[in-house]
Structure formats: structure tokens, C-alpha cells
Design an enzyme around this catalytic site. Structure first.
Site: not given
Length: 312
Positions: A178-180
Site C-alpha cells: 500500500f501507498d500511504g
């Protein structure tokens, strides 16, 4: 008046309890490579497309971008049931298709050919098939159509756009990256960054350090993944999750880590890239799927053969 959906139950697969399962809906173009067929549909129309699919109904479709992800999800189900045969908190996969049931036979045959554990095939003639996501309890929707994804997000369903690419099927366990900001977290800090630049964003993060970041569009899916992961000790878990964010660890990492802790979301590894390209680290992780809101990051992932899904 919406067209009714036609649902085909896959009797080869044990049916899951949708109230307990993590239901993932994928479109046919996300799970199989249908680019040639889609081109035919756009150029020659629906009738020609249907004729082609019927004539080739016994010829399996090649795997698409989300194919390896679905296979890995199947592996997790197997491991969960090995440790507890009565467990109902499993992945449940359904295919959502704008095909008619007549042209959908090839889709069903392809899934059976590869031994994919797909419980339902939903054939919807209506333009907006996402209206059926909530009734099936869908927690994540993967599509190759941008309008579908935007509609799903507006309906409050975690969704991402899959780009067709050649994917090397990575080995198990299931690895999800996941990206943040604007993916796991809200885009509040991104907005400050756009308005006030990096210095403004860093000051904002320091001031807000004790307050968790808002929820992003994929938080609910990540939380359910985390819940399933907690059934196993870290060493033998069939699920591994990663955070790969453009944030810098020194200036903007603390609040992100505190937010994950506050949510009770276990992440195996976190990489604070400080704006550096994500491609090299993704090539090392070899995830089954990578979620990001930046198209440049998606491109970087595709360049190293990582299956990617864009969260618009």
C-alpha cells in the site's frame, strides 16, 4: 430502470458466508487478458464480440494483471482452513462482468481451466455494474475501467484501476503493498503539500503528530487483511503487508507509524522513500498487487513487472 444481473454460482467451489468473508470483486478484464476482445468490442460492437466469445468458449483466456493476486488469495484460504476447518473469515472472489451470460461461458470455462476459486459470476448488461457491489458485500473492487472504479469509490467501496500488463506470477505468500497518503490514509497532508510545499507539510505533520491521519479509500480492505493475518504468528502467516510511501521517515514517518498503531493495523515492513522512485524496492518485494494514487509510481511498478492498481 436498471437491468437485472444474472448470477451464475460456481458449484465447483465451496460457497463462502458473505457476511463473514472478505469479498473481492474483479472484472473480467482485470483477471484475464481480454485486450484483443475488448478492441473487437469497441471496433465491431457487442454482437461481433459475443459471436467471437461463443466461438472460442473452450479456449482459455490468458491471465491478466489481477490473476496472480487471486491465486495468492486462494493460497491464503487453503492455509486458513488447514489451521481451522470451521473458519468462515475467508476470501470470497466474485467476477463482475458487463458481458451477457451467453458470451460469459468463456469466462467461466477459463476460471475452471486454471482452477480459480471463484464462487460467483455476475453478468450485468447495465452500464453501471457497480450498483450491485454493496448487495454482494464487496470490500474491494478491481476493474480495468476508470468509470467503474470512480463509481465504486463514490459508493463507498474500496476500488482500484488495474492496467493490463505482462505479470510474472510471484510465489506465495500473498504480498500486498500500500501507498500511504490518499490510499491507506486520507489525502489531508497531500493537500497541504500542494498548497504550502514540503516545508508546510512537514510543519503540519509535526503539529498533528499525536492525532491519527484520516482514513483513506483502502483502509477498510487493509484492516480486514490485517484481521486475517492476526490468525497466524508472524513467522508462518500466509499474508504479508507493506507500506511504501513517498513520505520521509525522519520528518513525516512518526505520525504514519502512530496512525497504524492506533488503528491496530499490522504492517510487516514500511519504507519511507522521501520522494525516491518506488520501482527498485517493489522489484525486491515482488508483491502480488501494489496500490498507489500516483500514476508515475504505477508506471515505475509496471516497468519492473509488478502488478499495479491505481486509486484515483
Amino acid at each position: 430502470m436498471a437491468e437485472p444481473e444474472s448470477t451464475v454460482i460456481n458449484t465447483n467451489v465451496e460457497q463462502k458466508d458473505p457476511s463473514k468473508a472478505l469479498v473481492i470483486a474483479v472484472t473480467t478484464r482485470a483477471i484475464f487478458n481480454l485486450e484483443e476482445e475488448h478492441k473487437l468490442y469497441l471496433e465491431k460492437g457487442k454482437e461481433e464480440y459475443t459471436r467471437h466469445q461463443q466461438a472460442n468458449q473452450d479456449k482459455p483466456l490468458p491471465p491478466g494483471t489481477a490473476f496472480a493476486f487471486i491465486q495468492a488469495v486462494q493460497y491464503v484460504n487453503k492455509k486458513i482452513l488447514e489451521s481451522n476447518p470451521a473458519e468462515r473469515d475467508l476470501f470470497d472472489i466474485l467476477v463482475l462482468s458487463n458481458n451477457s451470460p451467453e458470451s460469459g461461458v468463456r469466462i467461466i470455462n477459463s476460471a475452471k481451466h486454471y482452477g480459480l476459486e471463484i464462487s460467483k459470476f455476475c453478468f450485468v448488461s447495465d452500464e453501471d455494474s457497480t450498483q450491485y457491489l454493496k448487495s454482494h458485500g464487496v470490500k474491494l473492487f478491481l476493474s480495468a475501467d476508470r468509470t467503474d472504479v470512480c463509481n465504486a469509490l463514490q459508493r463507498g467501496v474500496s476500488a482500484a484501476l488495474v492496467f493490463q500488463q505482462e505479470v510474472q506470477a510471484p510465489s506465495t505468500p500473498l504480498r500486498v503493498v500500500f501507498d500511504g497518503d490518499a490510499v491507506l490514509f486520507s489525502d489531508e497532508t497531500d493537500q497541504i503539500f500542494q498548497e504550502q510545499g514540503l516545508e508546510g507539510a512537514v510543519q503540519y505533520e509535526r503539529a498533528m503528530e499525536a492525532i491519527p491521519i484520516g482514513e483513506g479509500p483502502l483502509k477498510a480492505f487493509a484492516m480486514h487483511l490485517g484481521k486475517m493475518r492476526k490468525k497466524f504468528g508472524q513467522e508462518r502467516s500466509p499474508i504479508r503487508t507493506y507500506l511504501v510511501t513517498a513520505r520521509s521517515g525522519r520528518d513525516m514517518g512518526i505520525r504514519a507509524i502512530k496512525t497504524l498503531r492506533e488503528w491496530g493495523l499490522p504492517i510487516d515492513e514500511a519504507f519511507f522513500m522521501d520522494g525516491a522512485p518506488k520501482g527498485p524496492i517493489l522489484a525486491q518485494i515482488q508483491p502480488h498487487i501494489f496500490f498507489d494514487d500516483g500514476l508515475h509510481n504505477i508506471q515505475g511498478a509496471q516497468n519492473v513487472g509488478v502488478p499495479s492498481a491505481w486509486v484515483p
